[in-house]
Write a protein that holds these residues in place. Structure first.
Motif, PDB file in Angstrom:
ATOM      1  N   LYS A   1      -1.419   6.987   2.502  1.00  0.00           N
ATOM      2  CA  LYS A   1      -2.787   7.494   2.443  1.00  0.00           C
ATOM      3  C   LYS A   1      -2.803   9.014   2.295  1.00  0.00           C
ATOM      4  N   ALA A   2      -1.805   9.681   2.841  1.00  0.00           N
ATOM      5  CA  ALA A   2      -1.759  11.144   2.774  1.00  0.00           C
ATOM      6  C   ALA A   2      -1.453  11.645   1.369  1.00  0.00           C
ATOM      7  N   ILE A   3      -0.695  10.874   0.584  1.00  0.00           N
ATOM      8  CA  ILE A   3      -0.307  11.351  -0.750  1.00  0.00           C
ATOM      9  C   ILE A   3      -1.107  10.687  -1.865  1.00  0.00           C
ATOM     10  N   PHE A   4      -1.860   9.640  -1.552  1.00  0.00           N
ATOM     11  CA  PHE A   4      -2.632   8.957  -2.601  1.00  0.00           C
ATOM     12  C   PHE A   4      -3.781   9.842  -3.076  1.00  0.00           C
ATOM     13  N   ARG A   5      -3.971   9.869  -4.413  1.00  0.00           N
ATOM     14  CA  ARG A   5      -5.080  10.609  -5.017  1.00  0.00           C
ATOM     15  C   ARG A   5      -5.824   9.677  -5.970  1.00  0.00           C
ATOM     16  N   PHE A   6      -7.142   9.650  -5.840  1.00  0.00           N
ATOM     17  CA  PHE A   6      -7.954   8.823  -6.730  1.00  0.00           C
ATOM     18  C   PHE A   6      -7.973   9.427  -8.136  1.00  0.00           C
ATOM     19  N   GLY A   7      -8.157   8.558  -9.126  1.00  0.00           N
ATOM     20  CA  GLY A   7      -8.260   9.025 -10.498  1.00  0.00           C
ATOM     21  C   GLY A   7      -6.980   8.922 -11.292  1.00  0.00           C
ATOM     22  N   TYR A   8      -5.925   8.392 -10.697  1.00  0.00           N
ATOM     23  CA  TYR A   8      -4.644   8.237 -11.393  1.00  0.00           C
ATOM     24  C   TYR A   8      -4.267   6.766 -11.461  1.00  0.00           C
ATOM     25  N   HIS A   9      -3.468   6.422 -12.472  1.00  0.00           N
ATOM     26  CA  HIS A   9      -2.948   5.065 -12.628  1.00  0.00           C
ATOM     27  C   HIS A   9      -1.451   5.106 -12.293  1.00  0.00           C
ATOM     28  N   TYR A  10      -1.079   4.487 -11.189  1.00  0.00           N
ATOM     29  CA  TYR A  10       0.276   4.613 -10.664  1.00  0.00           C
ATOM     30  C   TYR A  10       1.192   3.520 -11.211  1.00  0.00           C
ATOM     31  N   ALA A  11       2.435   3.912 -11.458  1.00  0.00           N
ATOM     32  CA  ALA A  11       3.421   2.983 -12.008  1.00  0.00           C
ATOM     33  C   ALA A  11       4.407   2.498 -10.957  1.00  0.00           C
ATOM     34  N   LYS A  12       4.653   3.311  -9.919  1.00  0.00           N
ATOM     35  CA  LYS A  12       5.654   2.943  -8.913  1.00  0.00           C
ATOM     36  C   LYS A  12       5.270   3.496  -7.548  1.00  0.00           C
ATOM     37  N   VAL A  13       5.621   2.735  -6.519  1.00  0.00           N
ATOM     38  CA  VAL A  13       5.606   3.227  -5.159  1.00  0.00           C
ATOM     39  C   VAL A  13       6.984   2.931  -4.566  1.00  0.00           C
TER      40      VAL A  13
END
Length: 427
Positions: free
Chosen positions: A337-349
């Motif tokens: 939650k601390a590093i997540f930013r809205f507006g991006y499409h993520y490929a990997k966690v």
């Protein structure tokens, strides 16, 4: 004497073992998201297909030469690898599993029933072909590094019939005379370039360098390598390898994900897997690192412009070392939650467990008494149930029942040896 047994083109050979129609056909195996080629049969290599090459670049070749394509089937590869290592223990008791398709043997006290090391190697090859349908090559030498050299020569020279024995100073000298420095075990690209700039291009030249110079150039590890080339064992057999110092995983999504809920689900699933590995090696972790990243090659639909990029990571130190999935998940989710930013499409966690200590390690802190022993016992009980009834039979509540994020490999073959529904049927 050490032996090195290496399965040839292991991923491709696993598919051939269960489908004889693939014999002689060019085969490529793809990466997690079917994007790149991570394994090739000899026939595919002969067509010029490179390791790590983008899959889409091979379209014309595939159509011209009927190249067979497979998605990575790690469950199958892992089980076949376990069978391979089990068979090797029937020849000698001291076996070091070096990788999924390689193992070192300590065999000088067990060769008496064979006429020679070559005879032992040929018997290993025949049994592997008969019992597992896997082609292997075997190299024998006085040190592990020289056994690696012997194994490579066995692969590259058909006249050796898959077995190379370096059991004399003359044979070793001849093998090292023209052996490229870049092909030596333990010599990376940078080290090879540095050695070549100093006029060292073969293993024989490296063997003869001054000890002080090699220590300054390649540190103590380079000196050990040189001693091994001289026939002095410095790398002993590790039958019981030490516990890992860190455990991590970073599988990609089947499609880019903008939603925190699905990414959190993926994180929980990945974390459950690495925590199982943590408990399996009887360790506790003291820190957890979580990272997110987008696809750097993604284009924005519609205008084709490069998509916005973002990547970040954070490490959380736990108040006490633990192996409980329930405890570690709380900190990992907070990190996400601390590093997540809205507006991006993520490929990997990705997630990594570090600061690992033995499971009997206990040290009370100022404000905490230590890990909750009940939660550790609960996690171990979940492991037993999942081992018997399958992954995720018992799972965290934050794991969605029907997630959309997992990869969906297009050319995945059945798991012939580990799933009842996938067992081959004789007709």
């Amino acid at each position: 004497m050490y032996g090195l047994v290496d399965a040839n083109n292991f991923y491709a050979s696993c598919h051939r073992a269960f489908d004889p129609t693939l014999e002689g056909k060019p085969i490529v195996v793809l990466s997690n998201r079917d994007g790149n080629i991570v394994a090739r049969s000899n026939e595919a290599k002969a067509l010029g297909i490179g390791m790590g090459q983008a899959f889409f670049e091979t379209k014309d070749l595939r159509e011209q030469h009927d190249i067979r394509v497979f998605s990575s089937n790690y469950e199958l590869y892992g089980d076949v690898s376990a069978r391979l290592m089990s068979v090797l223990t029937q020849f000698v008791p001291d076996v070091e599993v070096y990788s999924i398709d390689e193992a070192f043997l300590l065999c000088e006290d067990y060769v008496g029933i064979y006429p020679s090391y070559s005879g032992l190697g040929q018997d290993i090859r025949e049994k592997m072909k008969q019992w597992l349908r896997l082609p292997v090559c075997v190299g024998f030498a006085p040190t592990k590094t020289l056994a690696k050299v012997a194994n490579r020569l066995a692969k590259k020279n058909p006249e050796l019939n898959g077995v190379c024995v370096l059991d004399s100073q003359e044979a070793i000298a001849e093998a090292l005379e023209h052996f490229p420095i870049a092909d030596l075990w333990g010599v990376g690209r940078k080290s090879a370039g540095k050695l070549k700039r100093n006029g060292i291009e073969t293993a024989a030249q490296l063997r003869d360098v001054n000890d002080d110079w090699i220590r300054q150039t390649m540190t103590v590890n380079g000196l050990r390598l040189v001693h091994e080339l001289r026939g002095l064992p410095c790398k002993l057999l590790e039958v019981n390898p030490p516990a890992k110092k860190s455990i991590c995983t970073e599988p990609g999504f089947g499609q880019v994900i903008p939603d925190l809920t699905q990414i959190n689900d993926a994180l929980t699933v990945h974390l459950s897997r690495v925590c199982e590995k943590l408990r399996r090696q009887e360790s506790l972790c003291g820190a957890v690192t979580v990272w997110l990243r987008t696809n750097p090659y993604r284009r924005t639909p519609g205008n084709g412009q490069p998509a916005k990029q973002y990547s970040n990571s954070v490490t959380v130190r736990l108040p006490h070392p633990t192996s409980s999935t329930l405890e570690i998940v709380k900190y990992a989710e907070s990190a996400l939650k601390a590093i997540f930013r809205f507006g991006y499409h993520y490929a990997k966690v990705g997630v990594m467990l570090t600061d690992l200590v033995p499971q009997d390690y206990r040290q009370a802190g100022v404000f905490v008494s230590g890990p909750d022993e009940r939660l550790i016992k609960l996690s171990k009980a979940m492991d037993k149930v999942n081992k018997r009834y399958g992954h995720d039979t018992l799972r965290m509540a934050s794991q969605l029942y029907n997630p959309e994020w997992p990869m969906k490999p297009q050319w995945l073959t059945p798991r012939y040896t580990t799933r009842w529904d996938d067992i081959l049927e004789a007709k």
